[in-house]
Design a protein around this motif. Structure first.
Motif, mmCIF file in Angstrom:
data_model
loop_
_atom_site.group_PDB
_atom_site.id
_atom_site.type_symbol
_atom_site.label_atom_id
_atom_site.label_comp_id
_atom_site.label_asym_id
_atom_site.label_seq_id
_atom_site.Cartn_x
_atom_site.Cartn_y
_atom_site.Cartn_z
ATOM 1 N N LEU A 164 0.808 -1.222 0.000
ATOM 2 C CA LEU A 164 0.000 0.000 0.000
ATOM 3 C C LEU A 164 0.843 1.276 0.000
ATOM 4 O O LEU A 164 0.347 2.344 -0.342
ATOM 5 C CB LEU A 164 -0.941 -0.007 1.217
ATOM 6 C CG LEU A 164 -1.901 -1.212 1.284
ATOM 7 C CD1 LEU A 164 -2.625 -1.256 2.612
ATOM 8 C CD2 LEU A 164 -2.899 -1.173 0.136
ATOM 9 N N ALA A 165 2.111 1.142 0.369
ATOM 10 C CA ALA A 165 2.980 2.327 0.499
ATOM 11 C C ALA A 165 3.121 3.089 -0.818
ATOM 12 O O ALA A 165 3.271 4.308 -0.830
ATOM 13 C CB ALA A 165 4.349 1.912 1.020
ATOM 14 N N LYS A 166 3.012 2.382 -1.959
ATOM 15 C CA LYS A 166 3.201 3.042 -3.257
ATOM 16 C C LYS A 166 2.071 4.017 -3.591
ATOM 17 O O LYS A 166 2.202 4.845 -4.484
ATOM 18 C CB LYS A 166 3.384 2.004 -4.363
ATOM 19 C CG LYS A 166 2.240 1.029 -4.522
ATOM 20 C CD LYS A 166 2.611 -0.060 -5.532
ATOM 21 C CE LYS A 166 1.571 -1.166 -5.508
ATOM 22 N NZ LYS A 166 2.107 -2.477 -5.732
ATOM 23 N N TRP A 167 0.922 3.899 -2.881
ATOM 24 C CA TRP A 167 -0.209 4.794 -3.162
ATOM 25 C C TRP A 167 -0.388 5.866 -2.090
ATOM 26 O O TRP A 167 -1.422 6.515 -2.031
ATOM 27 C CB TRP A 167 -1.510 3.984 -3.275
ATOM 28 C CG TRP A 167 -1.507 3.049 -4.448
ATOM 29 C CD1 TRP A 167 -1.248 3.367 -5.751
ATOM 30 C CD2 TRP A 167 -1.759 1.650 -4.427
ATOM 31 N NE1 TRP A 167 -1.317 2.251 -6.549
ATOM 32 C CE2 TRP A 167 -1.641 1.175 -5.760
ATOM 33 C CE3 TRP A 167 -2.093 0.731 -3.425
ATOM 34 C CZ2 TRP A 167 -1.835 -0.163 -6.105
ATOM 35 C CZ3 TRP A 167 -2.289 -0.589 -3.771
ATOM 36 C CH2 TRP A 167 -2.152 -1.023 -5.104
ATOM 37 N N SER A 168 0.599 6.005 -1.212
ATOM 38 C CA SER A 168 0.451 6.977 -0.129
ATOM 39 C C SER A 168 1.779 7.647 0.180
ATOM 40 O O SER A 168 2.824 7.018 0.114
ATOM 41 C CB SER A 168 -0.063 6.251 1.123
ATOM 42 O OG SER A 168 0.051 7.075 2.249
ATOM 43 N N ASN A 169 1.709 8.930 0.540
ATOM 44 C CA ASN A 169 2.946 9.641 0.914
ATOM 45 C C ASN A 169 3.120 9.641 2.434
ATOM 46 O O ASN A 169 4.074 10.198 2.954
ATOM 47 C CB ASN A 169 2.929 11.087 0.359
ATOM 48 C CG ASN A 169 1.709 11.867 0.842
ATOM 49 O OD1 ASN A 169 0.856 11.326 1.548
ATOM 50 N ND2 ASN A 169 1.620 13.127 0.454
ATOM 51 N N GLY A 201 1.291 -7.583 12.481
ATOM 52 C CA GLY A 201 2.236 -6.516 12.151
ATOM 53 C C GLY A 201 2.384 -6.331 10.658
ATOM 54 O O GLY A 201 2.849 -7.232 9.966
ATOM 55 N N GLY A 202 1.939 -5.189 10.146
ATOM 56 C CA GLY A 202 2.106 -4.888 8.722
ATOM 57 C C GLY A 202 1.169 -5.626 7.784
ATOM 58 O O GLY A 202 1.355 -5.612 6.574
ATOM 59 N N VAL A 203 0.122 -6.295 8.324
ATOM 60 C CA VAL A 203 -0.837 -7.017 7.479
ATOM 61 C C VAL A 203 -2.246 -6.485 7.757
ATOM 62 O O VAL A 203 -2.682 -6.433 8.909
ATOM 63 C CB VAL A 203 -0.797 -8.552 7.734
ATOM 64 C CG1 VAL A 203 -1.773 -9.286 6.826
ATOM 65 C CG2 VAL A 203 0.606 -9.098 7.523
ATOM 66 N N TYR A 204 -2.937 -6.081 6.687
ATOM 67 C CA TYR A 204 -4.270 -5.464 6.816
ATOM 68 C C TYR A 204 -5.278 -6.182 5.923
ATOM 69 O O TYR A 204 -4.924 -6.713 4.878
ATOM 70 C CB TYR A 204 -4.201 -3.985 6.414
ATOM 71 C CG TYR A 204 -3.297 -3.177 7.318
ATOM 72 C CD1 TYR A 204 -3.808 -2.486 8.415
ATOM 73 C CD2 TYR A 204 -1.921 -3.124 7.084
ATOM 74 C CE1 TYR A 204 -2.974 -1.766 9.256
ATOM 75 C CE2 TYR A 204 -1.080 -2.410 7.927
ATOM 76 C CZ TYR A 204 -1.613 -1.728 9.014
ATOM 77 O OH TYR A 204 -0.784 -1.021 9.850
ATOM 78 N N TYR A 205 -6.538 -6.120 6.344
ATOM 79 C CA TYR A 205 -7.617 -6.785 5.605
ATOM 80 C C TYR A 205 -8.754 -5.798 5.363
ATOM 81 O O TYR A 205 -9.145 -5.061 6.273
ATOM 82 C CB TYR A 205 -8.121 -7.976 6.427
ATOM 83 C CG TYR A 205 -9.373 -8.634 5.890
ATOM 84 C CD1 TYR A 205 -9.418 -9.150 4.595
ATOM 85 C CD2 TYR A 205 -10.513 -8.759 6.687
ATOM 86 C CE1 TYR A 205 -10.562 -9.766 4.105
ATOM 87 C CE2 TYR A 205 -11.659 -9.383 6.199
ATOM 88 C CZ TYR A 205 -11.680 -9.883 4.913
ATOM 89 O OH TYR A 205 -12.816 -10.490 4.432
ATOM 90 N N CYS A 206 -9.256 -5.788 4.141
ATOM 91 C CA CYS A 206 -10.437 -4.980 3.820
ATOM 92 C C CYS A 206 -11.634 -5.926 3.845
ATOM 93 O O CYS A 206 -11.779 -6.762 2.949
ATOM 94 C CB CYS A 206 -10.287 -4.337 2.441
ATOM 95 S SG CYS A 206 -11.733 -3.364 2.001
#
Length: 198
Positions: A22-27, A47-52
């Motif tokens: 996700l870092a590539k779409w956020s500053n 840690g570092g894992v997210y779910y929609c």
């Protein structure tokens, strides 16, 4: 448009993401992820894992185990097993276990992801799908995890081996057995051969 909304546009229901994805779409990825967690758009699983979450009539659907493991390992190559599968062999195992085993090339140890327990086992080889031969070899490899009487299970396995395809079983032993398991099956095969020789 606020930057956090730009990030949200790239997040699909039912998908699991690593922070790095996700870092590539956020500053300001950490701040934006925190905002999305507090809005209920995503859930932090580890840690570092997210779910929609995918919305259903019964509430949020949990992620599929495979999706979860794929994101956690950052790898497509793994084999997920359950100790409960041994119960189908008819060798005296009847217990039910919550924890799943995940054979993979990267990680070892227990991890809880989204409230579910997984035991990661780093192995050089594992099958793409299960077979009766693999389950039997795997059972002996993992005997120390089981709550049943070990001696009784070993005797039942020895009995079962007599009715199985020896060539297929020996091939599976060579591919997937640990040292102790290999030694157990070699002794069994030798004693069977001696019986036939008499």
């Amino acid at each position: 448009m606020p930057k956090v909304n730009e990030l949200q546009e790239h997040i699909q229901p039912g998908q699991v993401y690593r922070r790095a994805d996700l870092a590539k779409w956020s500053n300001a990825v950490d701040r934006h992820l925190q905002q999305l967690v507090s809005k209920g758009v995503i859930q932090k699983l580890a840690g570092g894992v997210y779910y929609c979450p995918k919305k259903t009539a019964f509430g949020d659907a949990p992620p599929e185990d495979e999706t979860l493991i794929r994101a956690f390992l950052k790898d497509e190559h793994f084999y997920m097993a359950s100790l409960n599968a041994y119960n189908s062999l008819g060798v005296g195992t009847t217990q039910l276990y919550n924890e799943k085993l995940v054979y993979n090339h990267k990680r070892d140890g227990r991890h809880t992801l989204n409230g579910r327990h997984f035991y990661f086992l780093k192995r050089p080889r594992f099958p793409e799908e299960s077979s009766q031969e693999f389950l039997l070899v795997d059972l002996i490899n993992n005997l120390h995890f089981l709550a049943e009487d070990k001696e009784s299970v070993l005797n039942s396995v020895a009995e079962k081996v007599r009715s199985m395809d020896k060539v297929k079983l020996m091939k599976t032993v060579q591919e997937y057995a640990g040292a102790r398991t290999q030694s157990f099956f070699e002794k069994l095969f030798r004693s069977e051969e001696m019986k036939h020789a008499v």
